[in-house]
Design an enzyme around this catalytic site. Structure first.
Site, PDB file in Angstrom:
ATOM      1  N   SER A   1     -10.319  -0.550   6.761  1.00  0.00           N
ATOM      2  CA  SER A   1      -9.705  -0.447   5.430  1.00  0.00           C
ATOM      3  C   SER A   1      -9.030  -1.696   4.905  1.00  0.00           C
ATOM      4  O   SER A   1      -8.586  -1.702   3.754  1.00  0.00           O
ATOM      5  CB  SER A   1      -8.692   0.680   5.412  1.00  0.00           C
ATOM      6  OG  SER A   1      -9.348   1.878   5.178  1.00  0.00           O
TER       7      SER A   1
ATOM      8  N   SER B   1      -9.944   1.777   2.565  1.00  0.00           N
ATOM      9  CA  SER B   1      -9.049   2.549   1.739  1.00  0.00           C
ATOM     10  C   SER B   1      -8.003   1.711   1.003  1.00  0.00           C
ATOM     11  O   SER B   1      -7.424   2.177   0.032  1.00  0.00           O
ATOM     12  CB  SER B   1      -8.315   3.577   2.593  1.00  0.00           C
ATOM     13  OG  SER B   1      -7.476   2.927   3.530  1.00  0.00           O
TER      14      SER B   1
ATOM     15  N   LYS C   1       0.852  -1.191   0.000  1.00  0.00           N
ATOM     16  CA  LYS C   1       0.000   0.000   0.000  1.00  0.00           C
ATOM     17  C   LYS C   1       0.890   1.244   0.000  1.00  0.00           C
ATOM     18  O   LYS C   1       1.868   1.293   0.755  1.00  0.00           O
ATOM     19  CB  LYS C   1      -0.901  -0.043   1.245  1.00  0.00           C
ATOM     20  CG  LYS C   1      -1.980   1.048   1.278  1.00  0.00           C
ATOM     21  CD  LYS C   1      -2.867   0.891   2.525  1.00  0.00           C
ATOM     22  CE  LYS C   1      -4.011   1.878   2.542  1.00  0.00           C
ATOM     23  NZ  LYS C   1      -4.911   1.707   3.696  1.00  0.00           N
TER      24      LYS C   1
HETATM   25  N1  GLN Z   1     -13.509   3.968   5.760  1.00  0.00           N
HETATM   26  C1  GLN Z   1     -12.957   4.458   6.980  1.00  0.00           C
HETATM   27  C2  GLN Z   1     -12.602   5.915   6.852  1.00  0.00           C
HETATM   28  O1  GLN Z   1     -12.878   6.470   5.841  1.00  0.00           O
HETATM   29  C3  GLN Z   1     -11.787   3.636   7.402  1.00  0.00           C
HETATM   30  C4  GLN Z   1     -10.561   3.988   6.690  1.00  0.00           C
HETATM   31  C5  GLN Z   1      -9.387   3.170   7.139  1.00  0.00           C
HETATM   32  O2  GLN Z   1      -9.527   2.161   7.825  1.00  0.00           O
HETATM   33  N2  GLN Z   1      -8.211   3.645   6.796  1.00  0.00           N
HETATM   34  O3  GLN Z   1     -12.096   6.503   7.732  1.00  0.00           O
END
Ligand code: GLN
Length: 494
Positions: free
Chosen positions: A182, A158, A78
């Protein structure tokens, strides 16, 4: 020869050892796949030369009988993990030209175990999002499609690039981070396995920060065993991270067992969300039945503070983000405005205006607001107290059960463009993943079936702090029963 990109890590390691193929051959096949499916936009940067160089070294180590746990295995990273000499953008324009002079502890561990990096995967900007539609470098496309429907679907977020890359066999496994879901949510949307370990299990050093009290590195794989190999490689104490915990890393891969005899699995009644699609509920019930068949006892549990988890998360995470992202000022690294400015303040403002996307700005606004004088007690402090109560809910539940089973997401992958103009609809995606993040618990998503439209659905397993082994075991039991062998629409006919 079989298509090498479809092999599991275990099969690849055995093949490399038996000299059925070399790491250079394996890596080349994956790189060809990366190019063939470039339109998925799963990678921000492909590191072809580095990959082939690493693969050559792996072949030498294998020949010398010196192979590491992941020797010669291709991985996606990532683009939130700093990699020496390789651009690390966090999918943001503000870090668009950032080439770290140092290696994150997680990638350092991964490389020390022999992994070969094919590239840096796309993500939501600064890991903020649930659909991989906030990246400065474009949307990631899910390799799955609905039956008879050409609409491009989101891969989740994400870590959408990592999930799509593993699903489309662009790499054998991938690194992600999970702050509120995410890893688990994109795993569910792409038919891959994803695990986030206990907070403190993996070092955060050298990983671009979003919300430091929640951020955890984790992994995506084709199956639970592959994830166990990966997590063993990256986990461990790091004195450079003050929240890293000094605990031995168990050999989860050698102890995985799908036998559920004597295990008690909790079903939290509060997760039966209003308007939950019937197929999600049906899959959840099926999951519980599978575990029962494997010998487990199914127990209804209560997590009464669940309903406050999402609002709590969307106060705590933006608060920490607004503080973490204050460092991007255009002075030492990253993007700086080229517009003429009259003062230092104006340079900061213009740089940040140009450098951050809408979702990141929204989080900075919310975070700054909840931390400001007069609102701090009403929002931030209150959220911290509720966070404690949510963790307490789990502690009490774990006095009665060994693990908890829930759906991973309230729906299957949606189309790119759907839910985009409503941030709250987007935040609802995190309904089932966020509570465990607030409590710092390990969680995994395992593909368990297909929706009525032919797209993957996942079940989530949550475990006690530091008990990743049970999470792996329950995951393996679901995996065995579900026998999920569907491959993405994109790869059909390969
Ligand atoms: N979807 C969540 C957010 O937008 C989690 C994102 C994540 O785990 N990095 O914050």
């Amino acid at each position: 020869m079989t298509n090498l990109t479809h092999l599991s890590i275990k099969e690849s390691v055995d093949g490399l050892k038996n000299k059925d193929f070399s790491s250079v051959e394996l890596t080349t096949e994956y790189l060809n796949h990366c190019k063939k499916y470039e339109s998925l936009n799963a990678f921000i940067t492909l590191t072809e030369d580095k990959a082939l160089e690493q693969a050559k070294q792996s072949d030498n180590k294998i020949a010398a009988g010196n192979a590491g746990l992941l020797e010669g295995i291709t991985v996606g990273v990532k683009d939130l993990f700093c990699t020496t000499g390789v651009k690390t953008t966090a999918a943001s324009h503000i870090l668009g030209n950032f080439i770290p002079p140092y290696e994150s502890s997680i990638t350092k561990n991964l490389f020390a175990h022999g992994a070969v990096m094919v590239g840096k995967t796309n993500l939501d900007e600064f890991a903020m999002g649930s659909a991989n539609i906030t990246s400065h470098y474009g949307n990631v496309i899910n390799p799955w499609k609905r039956n008879g429907d050409e609409t491009n679907l989101v891969p989740g977020g994400s870590s959408g690039g990592s999930a799509a890359a593993v699903s489309a066999r662009l790499c054998a496994a991938a690194l992600g981070t999970d702050t509120g879901g995410s890893i688990r949510q994109p795993a569910a949307f792409t038919g891959t396995v994803g695990i986030k370990p206990t907070y403190g299990r993996c070092s955060r050093w050298g990983t671009v920060a979003f919300a430091s009290s929640l951020d955890q590195a984790g992994v995506f794989g084709k199956n639970t065993l592959d994830c166990a190999f990966m997590l063993e490689a990256i986990a461990g104490y790091d004195e450079k991270d003050s929240t890293s915990v000094n605990k031995d890393v168990p050999k989860w891969s050698s102890s995985i067992s799908a036998d559920m005899k004597g295990k008690r699995i909790g079903i939290p009644k509060e997760y039966i969300a209003d308007g939950m699609p019937s197929e999600i509920k049906a899959l959840w019930e099926k999951g519980a039945a599978w575990l029962k068949e494997a010998g487990a006892e199914i127990v209804e549990i209560s997590l009464p503070y669940t309903k406050y988890a999402l609002p709590t998360y969307y106060i705590v995470a933006p608060a920490e983000a607004s503080s973490n992202l204050a460092r991007y000022d255009g002075v030492r690294y990253g993007h700086r405005t080229s517009k003429p400015v009259k003062s230092l303040d104006e340079m900061y403002e213009q740089t940040r205006e140009e450098g951050f996307g809408d979702e990141v700005k929204r989080r900075i606004f919310i975070g700054t607001y909840v931390l400001s004088h007069g609102y701090y007690d009403a929002y931030y402090l209150k959220a911290q107290k509720i966070r404690r109560l949510i963790a307490q809910d789990f502690n009490q539940a774990f006095e009665k059960v060994d693990a908890i089973l829930t759906p991973t997401t309230p729906s299957a992958a949606f189309g790119i463009g759907e839910k985009m103009d409503d941030p709250v609809a987007m935040y609802l995606n995190d309904l089932f993943t966020v509570p465990a993040s607030l409590a710092g618990l390990p969680g995994m998503s395992v593909p368990a079936g297909l929706s009525s439209q032919g797209t993957p659905l996942g079940l989530q397993i949550l475990g006690k702090p530091w008990d990743e082994q049970t999470v792996f075991n329950v995951g393996a039991a679901i995996e065995k029963a579900a026998n999920f062998d569907s491959i993405p629409t994109l790869l059909k006919g390969e």
